[in-house]
Design an enzyme around this catalytic site. Structure first.
Site, PDB file in Angstrom:
ATOM      1  N   HIS A  13      49.600  -3.197   3.196  1.00 12.78           N
ATOM      2  CA  HIS A  13      48.220  -3.581   2.824  1.00 12.78           C
ATOM      3  C   HIS A  13      47.272  -2.545   3.410  1.00 12.78           C
ATOM      4  CE1 HIS A  13      45.083  -6.944   2.191  1.00 12.78           C
ATOM      5  NE2 HIS A  13      44.417  -5.824   2.491  1.00 12.78           N
ATOM      6  N   HIS A  15      43.514  -0.090   2.512  1.00 16.05           N
ATOM      7  CA  HIS A  15      42.408   0.328   1.642  1.00 16.05           C
ATOM      8  C   HIS A  15      42.215   1.826   1.831  1.00 16.05           C
ATOM      9  CE1 HIS A  15      41.164  -3.861   0.836  1.00 16.05           C
ATOM     10  NE2 HIS A  15      41.674  -4.061   2.042  1.00 16.05           N
ATOM     11  N   LYS A 100      46.707  -8.298  -6.953  1.00 16.96           N
ATOM     12  CA  LYS A 100      45.962  -8.843  -5.819  1.00 16.96           C
ATOM     13  C   LYS A 100      44.900  -9.811  -6.314  1.00 16.96           C
ATOM     14  CE  LYS A 100      44.314  -9.115  -1.575  1.00 16.96           C
ATOM     15  NZ  LYS A 100      43.674  -8.087  -0.762  1.00 16.96           N
ATOM     16  N   HIS A 137      44.284 -12.821  -1.178  1.00 16.66           N
ATOM     17  CA  HIS A 137      43.266 -12.911  -0.128  1.00 16.66           C
ATOM     18  C   HIS A 137      43.030 -14.403   0.045  1.00 16.66           C
ATOM     19  CE1 HIS A 137      39.783 -11.467   2.304  1.00 16.66           C
ATOM     20  NE2 HIS A 137      39.535 -12.763   2.179  1.00 16.66           N
ATOM     21  N   HIS A 173      46.881 -10.622   5.462  1.00 19.19           N
ATOM     22  CA  HIS A 173      46.134 -10.624   6.734  1.00 19.19           C
ATOM     23  C   HIS A 173      45.922 -12.042   7.289  1.00 19.19           C
ATOM     24  CE1 HIS A 173      43.101 -11.152   3.664  1.00 19.19           C
ATOM     25  NE2 HIS A 173      43.029  -9.859   3.404  1.00 19.19           N
ATOM     26  N   ASP A 246      45.751  -3.780   6.722  1.00 23.92           N
ATOM     27  CA  ASP A 246      44.404  -4.048   6.191  1.00 23.92           C
ATOM     28  C   ASP A 246      43.392  -3.048   6.734  1.00 23.92           C
ATOM     29  OD1 ASP A 246      42.516  -5.205   4.586  1.00 23.92           O
ATOM     30  OD2 ASP A 246      42.064  -6.847   5.962  1.00 23.92           O
TER      31      ASP A 246
HETATM   32  O1  DOR Z   1      37.565  -6.954   6.070  1.00 27.68           O
HETATM   33  C1  DOR Z   1      37.962  -6.701   4.944  1.00 27.68           C
HETATM   34  N1  DOR Z   1      37.693  -5.524   4.361  1.00 27.68           N
HETATM   35  N2  DOR Z   1      38.646  -7.636   4.263  1.00 27.68           N
HETATM   36  C2  DOR Z   1      38.946  -7.478   2.974  1.00 27.68           C
HETATM   37  O2  DOR Z   1      39.529  -8.377   2.408  1.00 27.68           O
HETATM   38  C3  DOR Z   1      38.511  -6.279   2.225  1.00 27.68           C
HETATM   39  C4  DOR Z   1      38.305  -5.148   3.131  1.00 27.68           C
HETATM   40  C5  DOR Z   1      37.548  -4.003   2.485  1.00 27.68           C
HETATM   41  O3  DOR Z   1      37.877  -3.620   1.371  1.00 27.68           O
HETATM   42  O4  DOR Z   1      36.636  -3.475   3.123  1.00 27.68           O
HETATM   43 ZN    ZN Z   2      42.398  -5.837   2.663  1.00 29.87          ZN
END
Ligand code: DOR
Ligand code: ZN
Length: 346
Positions: A13, A15, A100, A137, A173, A246
Site C-alpha cells: 500500500h 501513494h 481500491k 479504505h 491500514h 500507506d
Molecule cells: O492519510 C491518508 N493519506 N490516508 C489515505 O487514505 C489517503 C492518503 C493520501 O492519499 O494522502
Molecule cells: Zn493510503
C-alpha cells in the site's frame, strides 16, 4: 555490529503520486522494496485499464532512471460508481492486481468515492471471478472520526466477506483493536495491512500537546490500547497481517497550514521503524514474515529472491526531503533511528 538479513520486502500500500513528486518519492520505495501496490487516488484518478497502463509506464520511466530494475509496481484501479464488470475484466487483463474502494469523502481525493455499495455488487462478483483483490479504505462516512473504522469493520467488512466468500479482501491500514478482531474472526481470504506509523502513534501524538500535522493521516491514530493491539498483531506471526506502509507524501505547505492534508510520508523510514518496534518486542526474527512473506502469499506472488540488511547503526532522518521546489517531511523527521536498511549488492 548487529545485522539482520531478510528477504527483500514488499509494500502492499503506497501513494507514489505523479510528476515531479513521483520522481522524488520513488527512490524511498523502489530502492528498498521488491514490489509495491500503488494506490489509484491520484488527480485525475486511475479508473480504467488504460489509466493503470499509462500510470505504470510513468512509474517505469522513473524506475529506469533509478536503475532499480528489481522493482515492480503492482497497479490498482479506483472503484467508483461508474466502474462496471467490464472495467474489471479489462483491468485484470492489463495486469491490474487490485481494486481500491474509498467510501465517499473519507480521505484524500475521495470525493468521487462510493456512496452506494450495493450498486457495486456486480463489480465485486467480477473481481471474485477474475481473482482481483478488493482493497478497502475501511472508514464509514458521517461517523465520529475515532469510530469510523470500528463502524466499518463491524458492519461492511463481515457483510462483504459473507456475500463474496471467495473474494480476497484487504482492510487497509488497520488502526483499531476492534477491526483487528474482526479480521481475525473472518475467513482466510480477509486480511489487513499494517503501517509502520500506526505502530508508534496514538492520537496524543497528533493533537495531545502541540498540533503535529505530519502525524495526521486517515484513519487517524487511535488509543494506546489500539496501538498496542496493532503491535501485537504485527509480531503475532498471523499471516492475515502484512506490511502496507500507506506512505502518503504531501508538500510541506499542504501539511503545515490551516486545512492540512492527511498522510504520513513513511517510506524513507519504513523498515527502520519496523526494526525498532520488533526489537523492542524481542520479535526481530518475525519481521521478515510481516514484510516479505505474508503479503506476497496473500496476493499469490512468488517471494522476492534478493535480500536486504538491517544494520543496527544510527540513521539521522532529515527534516525535509527536497523535491524540486517542494519539501516533504518524512515520518520521524529530524530524529535519529537505531537501524538502517541497506541493499545487498552481489
Ligand atoms: O492519510 C491518508 N493519506 N490516508 C489515505 O487514505 C489517503 C492518503 C493520501 O492519499 O494522502
Ligand atoms: Zn493510503
Amino acid at each position: 555490529m548487529t545485522t539482520l538479513r531478510i528477504r527483500r520486502p514488499d509494500d502492499f500500500h503506497v501513494h507514489l503520486r505523479q510528476g515531479e513528486i513521483l520522481a522524488g518519492v520513488l527512490p524511498a520505495t523502489a530502492l528498498t522494496f521488491g514490489r509495491a501496490l500503488v494506490m489509484p487516488n491520484t488527480l485525475p484518478p486511475i479508473l480504467t485499464a488504460a489509466d493503470a497502463v499509462s500510470y505504470r509506464q510513468a512509474i517505469c520511466v522513473e524506475i529506469a532512471k533509478l536503475g532499480a530494475d528489481h522493482f515492480h509496481p503492482l497497479m490498482t484501479i479506483k472503484l467508483v460508481s461508474s466502474t462496471t464488470p467490464q472495467t474489471i475484466l479489462a483491468a485484470r487483463a492489463a495486469g491490474v492486481v487490485a481494486g481500491k474502494l474509498y467510501p465517499e469523502g473519507v480521505t484524500t481525493n475521495s470525493e468521487d468515492g462510493v456512496r452506494d455499495l450495493e450498486a457495486l455488487y456486480p463489480v465485486f462478483e467480477q473481481m471474485q471471478a477474475c481473482e482481483m483483490v478488493l482493497c478497502l479504505h475501511g472508514e464509514s462516512p458521517g461517523v465520529f472520526c475515532m469510530d469510523r473504522e470500528q463502524h466499518f469493520a463491524l458492519s461492511v467488512l463481515p457483510f462483504l466477506a459473507g456475500c463474496f466468500p471467495k473474494l480476497r479482501i484487504v482492510l487497509e491500514h488497520v488502526t483499531t483493536a476492534a477491526a483487528l478482531r474482526t479480521v481475525e474472526s473472518l475467513h482466510d481470504k480477509v486480511a489487513a495491512t499494517v503501517t509502520p506509523h500506526h505502530l508508534l502513534l496514538t492520537l496524543d501524538d497528533v493533537v495531545g500537546d502541540k498540533l503535529q500535522p505530519h502525524h495526521f493521516c486517515k484513519p487517524i491514530a487511535k488509543t494506546p490500547q489500539d496501538r498496542d493491539a496493532l503491535i501485537a498483531a504485527a509480531v503475532s506471526g498471523n499471516p492475515k497481517f502484512f506490511l502496507g506502509t500507506d506512505s502518503a507524501p504531501h508538500p510541506r505547505d499542504q501539511k503545515e497550514c490551516a486545512s492540512g492534508c492527511a498522510g504520513v510520508f513513511c517510506a524513507p523510514v519504513a523498515m527502520e521503524v519496523l526494526a525498532e518496534v520488533f526489537e523492542q518486542q524481542e520479535a526481530l526474527p518475525k519481521l521478515e514474515a510481516l514484510t516479505s512473506e505474508f503479503g506476497a502469499r496473500f496476493y499469490g506472488l512468488p517471494l522476492n529472491d534478493s535480500y536486504v540488511q538491517l544494520v543496527r547503526e544510527p540513521y539521522a532522518v532529515p527534516q525535509y526531503i527536497e523535491v524540486g521546489d517542494t519539501q516533504l517531511a518524512p515520518f520521524r523527521a529530524a530524529t535519529v533511528l537505531n537501524w538502517l536498511c541497506q541493499i545487498e549488492t552481489s
